[in-house]
Design an enzyme around this catalytic site. Structure first.
Site, PDB file in Angstrom:
ATOM      1  N   ASN A  61       0.827  -1.214   0.000  1.00  0.00           N
ATOM      2  CA  ASN A  61       0.000   0.000   0.000  1.00  0.00           C
ATOM      3  C   ASN A  61       0.856   1.256   0.000  1.00  0.00           C
ATOM      4  O   ASN A  61       1.986   1.251   0.497  1.00  0.00           O
ATOM      5  CB  ASN A  61      -0.887   0.065   1.256  1.00  0.00           C
ATOM      6  CG  ASN A  61      -2.022  -0.931   1.243  1.00  0.00           C
ATOM      7  OD1 ASN A  61      -2.574  -1.244   0.192  1.00  0.00           O
ATOM      8  ND2 ASN A  61      -2.379  -1.431   2.409  1.00  0.00           N
ATOM      9  N   LYS A  90       0.818  -4.510   4.744  1.00  0.00           N
ATOM     10  CA  LYS A  90       1.340  -5.547   5.634  1.00  0.00           C
ATOM     11  C   LYS A  90       2.361  -6.456   4.947  1.00  0.00           C
ATOM     12  O   LYS A  90       3.388  -6.808   5.522  1.00  0.00           O
ATOM     13  CB  LYS A  90       0.197  -6.375   6.221  1.00  0.00           C
ATOM     14  CG  LYS A  90      -0.723  -5.595   7.149  1.00  0.00           C
ATOM     15  CD  LYS A  90      -1.722  -6.485   7.857  1.00  0.00           C
ATOM     16  CE  LYS A  90      -1.073  -7.350   8.913  1.00  0.00           C
ATOM     17  NZ  LYS A  90      -0.481  -6.565  10.015  1.00  0.00           N
ATOM     18  N   THR A 302       2.650   2.232  13.799  1.00  0.00           N
ATOM     19  CA  THR A 302       2.344   1.633  12.497  1.00  0.00           C
ATOM     20  C   THR A 302       3.460   0.689  12.073  1.00  0.00           C
ATOM     21  O   THR A 302       4.630   1.055  12.064  1.00  0.00           O
ATOM     22  CB  THR A 302       2.178   2.715  11.416  1.00  0.00           C
ATOM     23  OG1 THR A 302       1.248   3.689  11.854  1.00  0.00           O
ATOM     24  CG2 THR A 302       1.703   2.104  10.110  1.00  0.00           C
ATOM     25  N   ASP A 306       3.790  -5.934  12.151  1.00  0.00           N
ATOM     26  CA  ASP A 306       4.411  -6.565  10.982  1.00  0.00           C
ATOM     27  C   ASP A 306       5.892  -6.827  11.243  1.00  0.00           C
ATOM     28  O   ASP A 306       6.426  -7.870  10.855  1.00  0.00           O
ATOM     29  CB  ASP A 306       4.256  -5.666   9.757  1.00  0.00           C
ATOM     30  CG  ASP A 306       2.807  -5.498   9.348  1.00  0.00           C
ATOM     31  OD1 ASP A 306       2.017  -6.433   9.569  1.00  0.00           O
ATOM     32  OD2 ASP A 306       2.462  -4.430   8.815  1.00  0.00           O
ATOM     33  N   CYS A 336      11.216  -0.364  15.874  1.00  0.00           N
ATOM     34  CA  CYS A 336      10.252   0.095  14.871  1.00  0.00           C
ATOM     35  C   CYS A 336       9.423   1.272  15.370  1.00  0.00           C
ATOM     36  O   CYS A 336       9.213   2.244  14.640  1.00  0.00           O
ATOM     37  CB  CYS A 336       9.341  -1.065  14.473  1.00  0.00           C
ATOM     38  SG  CYS A 336       7.937  -0.610  13.438  1.00  0.00           S
TER      39      CYS A 336
END
Length: 360
Positions: A61, A90, A302, A306, A336
């Site tokens: 995306n 993802k 965000t 993942d 992250c």
């Protein structure tokens, strides 16, 4: 066309690859990268085979970020402090995480013939991900998401599927199947059609390749046929609650919900618990809990899930114990959340190793 050697190899699920093997490096921006390294037996006893790759089949995306003080109420219009577009999704997130962790990684997915598709391809390539099986779909735009980021790092996301959901063939291309069958481990998510995930999981199971399904994506029941071919299911608390129709407010309730997943056919359930860490539930064994490794400051959550799932997969295919896999994944997720964006926040192996050394 990806060529594979016709040779019998040991099941990569039980191999511990040499971590000094160089990662794959892109050679151009035209999606033409070196052929997939096929696990093979060498007549030279001193030569080490290439490690079987991590193969991620899933979504990509363009993430449209807007920074807001709070979520708008019904009928309300508010202003965003800033806005920018970054690569995400993802599947792409997990693939770049694998590449940044210096493990050979391939991405199987679809983008549109537009600027967002080029953005994603460049981000994947920059992360060391092989793009041989990235397909450009002419009839659909690249998938995108609106990420509403609040000051405490929490986010709310709206996804438009685009090429992630449109244009997939009823039967996967032989080249895609071959990439899956020669993988060391396969990662799936729920932002692409279920029939694609089912075909991939079946092909992987037939070749003895383990499959991890990240439960994030479509808010719908997982087809029982898919669960039959999954080795590890990885939901967060809310996804686990929706999948089992059970509460997940306490650890005891989470354990009971994981037990329901075992009854549905999944032997291992890897639950991401946000600030409470994570837990691995293996059928017939005591659960294994992993606390978070606290970050000095949480900038953006965000992509943290993942990162956790992909890092766990990398550690697993490298032959680490389940405890080591959880620690490795926790360290990657901690790094992250300290950076804005999904793909831009994926940590490199040296940073993860240093954090583990410092923490433990």
């Amino acid at each position: 066309m990806v060529a594979f050697a016709a040779i019998s190899t040991p099941n990569p699920w039980h191999q511990s690859p040499n971590l000094e093997t160089p990662t794959i490096h892109p050679q151009s921006a035209q999606f033409r990268l070196p052929p997939l390294p096929t696990p093979s037996l060498s007549l030279n006893a001193s030569a080490s085979p290439s490690p079987p790759p991590l193969v991620v089949v899933g979504s990509a995306n363009a993430d449209i970020y807007v920074e807001i003080e709070r979520l708008p109420k019904e009928g309300e219009t508010i202003s965003a402090a800033t806005g920018q577009t970054l690569a995400g999704g993802k599947g792409a997130n997990q693939a770049v995480c694998g590449g940044r962790l210096a493990y050979p990684t391939y991405f199987v997915g679809q983008v549109g013939a537009d600027a967002h598709g080029r953005l994603i391809a460049e981000a994947l390539e920059g992360g060391g991900v092989a793009l041989d099986r990235l397909t450009t779909v002419a009839g659909a735009p690249t998938g995108h998401a609106v990420v509403m980021l609040q000051p405490d790092g929490q986010n709310s996301i709206i996804i438009v599927g685009g090429a992630n959901m449109a244009g997939w063939p009823e039967s996967l291309a032989a080249e895609d199947v071959a990439v899956v069958e020669n993988a060391g481990i396969v990662l799936l998510q729920r932002e692409i059609p279920d029939h694609v995930n089912i075909q991939v999981a079946k092909a992987a199971r037939g070749s003895g390749v383990p499959v991890i399904l990240d439960a994030g994506g479509v808010d719908a029941p997982i087809p029982p046929e898919l669960l039959q071919f999954i080795d590890i299911l990885s939901p967060n608390e809310s996804e686990l609650a929706r999948l089992t129709n059970m509460p997940t407010e306490s650890f005891e309730q989470i354990s009971q919900a994981a037990g329901k997943c075992h009854e549905m056919g999944v032997k291992e359930v890897l639950v991401k618990l946000g600030a409470k860490g994570s837990a691995l539930f293996t059928e017939g064994e005591e659960p294994m809990r992993q606390p978070i490794i606290s970050a000095p400051k949480v900038v953006d959550t965000t992509g943290a899930g993942d990162t956790f799932t992909a890092a766990f997969a990398v550690a697993l295919v490298e032959g680490k114990s389940r405890k080591e896999c959880l620690e490795f994944a926790a360290a990657a997720a901690s790094l992250c959340v300290q950076v804005k964006g999904a793909i831009p926040s994926m940590p490199d192996r040296k940073s993860v190793s240093n954090l583990i050394q410092m923490h433990y």
